[in-house]
Design a protein around this motif. Structure first.
Motif, PDB file in Angstrom:
ATOM      1  N   VAL A 195       0.801  -1.039   0.126  1.00 57.92           N
ATOM      2  CA  VAL A 195       0.053   0.060   0.111  1.00 57.92           C
ATOM      3  C   VAL A 195       0.889   1.195  -0.143  1.00 57.92           C
ATOM      4  O   VAL A 195       1.650   1.564   0.950  1.00 57.92           O
ATOM      5  CB  VAL A 195      -0.866  -0.029   1.296  1.00 57.92           C
ATOM      6  N   ASP A 196       0.847   2.118  -1.130  1.00 57.50           N
ATOM      7  CA  ASP A 196       1.729   3.433  -1.204  1.00 57.50           C
ATOM      8  C   ASP A 196       0.597   4.358  -0.357  1.00 57.50           C
ATOM      9  O   ASP A 196      -0.529   4.319  -0.873  1.00 57.50           O
ATOM     10  CB  ASP A 196       1.838   3.653  -2.637  1.00 57.50           C
ATOM     11  N   TYR A 197       1.384   5.372   0.335  1.00 53.00           N
ATOM     12  CA  TYR A 197       0.571   6.215   1.079  1.00 53.00           C
ATOM     13  C   TYR A 197       1.390   7.484   1.365  1.00 53.00           C
ATOM     14  O   TYR A 197       2.862   7.245   1.258  1.00 53.00           O
ATOM     15  CB  TYR A 197      -0.024   5.530   2.046  1.00 53.00           C
ATOM     16  N   THR A 198       1.051   8.707   1.524  1.00 54.97           N
ATOM     17  CA  THR A 198       1.602   9.942   1.940  1.00 54.97           C
ATOM     18  C   THR A 198       0.774  10.240   3.304  1.00 54.97           C
ATOM     19  O   THR A 198      -0.238   9.987   3.343  1.00 54.97           O
ATOM     20  CB  THR A 198       1.722  10.887   1.136  1.00 54.97           C
ATOM     21  N   MET A 199       1.614  10.829   4.069  1.00 54.71           N
ATOM     22  CA  MET A 199       0.954  11.373   5.380  1.00 54.71           C
ATOM     23  C   MET A 199       0.447  12.721   5.006  1.00 54.71           C
ATOM     24  O   MET A 199       1.087  13.750   4.704  1.00 54.71           O
ATOM     25  CB  MET A 199       2.155  11.558   6.382  1.00 54.71           C
ATOM     26  N   GLY A 200      -0.919  12.820   5.394  1.00 51.22           N
ATOM     27  CA  GLY A 200      -1.869  14.022   5.090  1.00 51.22           C
ATOM     28  C   GLY A 200      -1.922  14.233   3.391  1.00 51.22           C
ATOM     29  O   GLY A 200      -2.364  15.384   3.210  1.00 51.22           O
ATOM     30  N   GLY A 201      -1.333  13.417   2.619  1.00 48.28           N
ATOM     31  CA  GLY A 201      -1.612  13.438   1.301  1.00 48.28           C
ATOM     32  C   GLY A 201      -0.502  14.364   0.624  1.00 48.28           C
ATOM     33  O   GLY A 201      -0.547  14.794  -0.681  1.00 48.28           O
ATOM     34  N   VAL A 202       0.739  14.713   1.544  1.00 48.11           N
ATOM     35  CA  VAL A 202       1.664  15.484   0.653  1.00 48.11           C
ATOM     36  C   VAL A 202       2.968  14.609   1.252  1.00 48.11           C
ATOM     37  O   VAL A 202       3.240  14.062   2.230  1.00 48.11           O
ATOM     38  CB  VAL A 202       1.627  16.695   1.199  1.00 48.11           C
ATOM     39  N   GLY A 203       4.151  15.197   0.662  1.00 48.99           N
ATOM     40  CA  GLY A 203       5.615  14.450   0.949  1.00 48.99           C
ATOM     41  C   GLY A 203       5.718  13.520   0.504  1.00 48.99           C
ATOM     42  O   GLY A 203       5.126  13.031  -0.674  1.00 48.99           O
ATOM     43  N   SER A 204       6.748  12.581   0.887  1.00 47.64           N
ATOM     44  CA  SER A 204       7.281  11.317   0.365  1.00 47.64           C
ATOM     45  C   SER A 204       6.350  10.356   0.279  1.00 47.64           C
ATOM     46  O   SER A 204       5.471  10.155   1.566  1.00 47.64           O
ATOM     47  CB  SER A 204       8.493  11.126   0.860  1.00 47.64           C
ATOM     48  N   THR A 205       6.403   9.478  -0.667  1.00 43.60           N
ATOM     49  CA  THR A 205       5.541   8.295  -0.620  1.00 43.60           C
ATOM     50  C   THR A 205       6.100   7.190   0.031  1.00 43.60           C
ATOM     51  O   THR A 205       7.535   6.915   0.060  1.00 43.60           O
ATOM     52  CB  THR A 205       5.128   7.750  -2.123  1.00 43.60           C
ATOM     53  N   LEU A 206       5.249   6.707   1.221  1.00 47.72           N
ATOM     54  CA  LEU A 206       5.705   5.698   1.920  1.00 47.72           C
ATOM     55  C   LEU A 206       5.112   4.276   1.367  1.00 47.72           C
ATOM     56  O   LEU A 206       3.950   4.464   0.749  1.00 47.72           O
ATOM     57  CB  LEU A 206       5.297   5.824   3.423  1.00 47.72           C
ATOM     58  N   THR A 207       5.761   3.284   1.845  1.00 48.76           N
ATOM     59  CA  THR A 207       5.028   1.627   1.315  1.00 48.76           C
ATOM     60  C   THR A 207       4.706   1.015   2.680  1.00 48.76           C
ATOM     61  O   THR A 207       5.695   0.540   3.427  1.00 48.76           O
ATOM     62  CB  THR A 207       5.572   1.266   0.323  1.00 48.76           C
ATOM     63  N   ASP A 208       3.647   0.428   3.035  1.00 51.38           N
ATOM     64  CA  ASP A 208       3.347  -0.475   3.869  1.00 51.38           C
ATOM     65  C   ASP A 208       3.206  -1.988   3.231  1.00 51.38           C
ATOM     66  O   ASP A 208       2.427  -2.061   2.409  1.00 51.38           O
ATOM     67  CB  ASP A 208       2.052  -0.139   4.642  1.00 51.38           C
TER      68      ASP A 208
END
Length: 262
Positions: A195-208
């Protein structure tokens, strides 16, 4: 690339040169591995001066601290004594002073008896005096090792993959921290869900990558092994909360069980 310091260096040793003598000219901050050797020193890409302690980051991203530690502002758990030369900062309260793991940072700042850093993973940590809530962790207790700053940001999912196949029809559910996504076709069995996501919809993409979804063989049912199962993914402060099958999938499972009894 060597770090230098000057000024007050009394009991707190904030110059990091393994002495307690004040200096009106720059002196080299000592090498953490050879603090008694004046010919060596700490090489740094960033330094920051606090009230009675100092911080630095080296070229490899390792965070160092020295000077006063009466409120844990050096990030060295279990000791309030000052340190006259650089020591590595722990990565979290779960670390141990003897073995780490250690803080790796892209930016670091020394405040008034507290410290802040942005880790190489993009997360913000704080440690030391927490008077007036300056550590931002929702408490006012002193922290002797770094704790996460509690930003009130929710993860916003941008993409979902099942093994290497992308889910389709990603839709954000209004007034919730969830999305729905349609599964791609896949052979029966467990698959890793990314699952790709960003915190608050901004910034670097993280992956769970903590989730697993199991494709169940459903005999001759039209959707067996194919795409079209709708999933709901719930998000939380620290990641994805889980994967839940939709009603349609549950109906198919029920039909399979009914058919097997026949």
């Amino acid at each position: 690339g060597y770090a230098y310091a000057w000024g007050l260096n009394d009991y707190y040793h904030q110059l990091g040169n393994n002495s307690s003598s004040n200096s009106s000219v720059p002196v080299r901050v000592r090498d953490p591995d050879s603090p008694s050797d004046a010919s060596k020193g700490l090489k740094a890409t960033q330094v920051s001066a606090g009230q009675e302690h100092s911080l630095a980051v080296d070229k490899d991203g390792n965070a160092y601290a020295w000077g006063d530690n009466d409120n844990g502002q050096l990030g060295i758990k279990g000791s309030g004594r000052p340190y006259p030369y650089p020591m590595k900062v722990l990565s979290s309260a779960q670390s141990t002073s003897a073995a780490g793991p250690w803080m790796r940072a892209v930016q670091i700042t020394a405040g008034d008896h507290h410290s802040l850093a942005i880790g190489t993973d993009g997360n913000t940590k704080a440690w030391g005096s927490n008077r007036d809530g300056r550590l931002g962790d929702g408490t006012t207790n002193t922290k002797w090792a770094p704790v996460p700053v509690a930003f009130n940001l929710q993860p916003v999912i941008s993409a979902v993959r099942f093994d290497t196949s992308a889910g389709t029809n990603l839709t954000h559910v209004s007034n919730s921290n969830s999305v729905t996504v349609t599964t791609p076709a896949h052979q029966p069995g467990p698959v890793k869900v990314s699952v790709d996501y960003t915190m608050g919809g901004v910034g670097s993409t993280l992956t769970d990558k903590s989730l697993t979804y199991t494709y169940t063989p459903l005999g001759v049912l039209p959707q067996a092994g194919g795409e079209g199962i709708l999933l709901a993914l719930a998000t939380g402060m620290t990641g994805m909360g889980g994967v839940l099958a939709s009603r349609r999938h549950r109906r198919e499972t029920h039909r399979l069980l009914h058919a097997s009894h026949e």
